[in-house]
Design a protein around this motif. Sequence first.
Motif: not given
Length: 92
Positions: A21-34, A58-60, A83-92
């Motif tokens: 849970q602590n490590k997955f907080q990093r993903l939430i900081r990258q994209h707040d709409r998970i 818009g993605a899985e 890295r995948q989230i960063e690519k997804h953000k660049e597309k949008h």
Amino acid sequence: MQLQLTGQNIEITESLREFTQNKFQRLIRQHDRITNIHVVLAVNKLIHFVEVKVHIPGAELHAEAESDDMHKSILTVIDKLIRQIEKHKEKH
């Protein structure tokens, strides 16, 4: 955000759950709409395997990692997902 942990051939201890849970907080900081994260932790002999599906509007996203240590596998899969989230953000 909802985090689901599933264990295959492994008991998910409280310390492993907190680490994940602590490590997955990093993903939430990258994209707040998970909306949902599903994590499968598996052990097959000496191989520790992690599979993650992340649902965002818009993605899985999907990532897998395996190593000889569960903590190392979790860290590897999180790096892949960032890295995948960063690519997804660049597309949008």
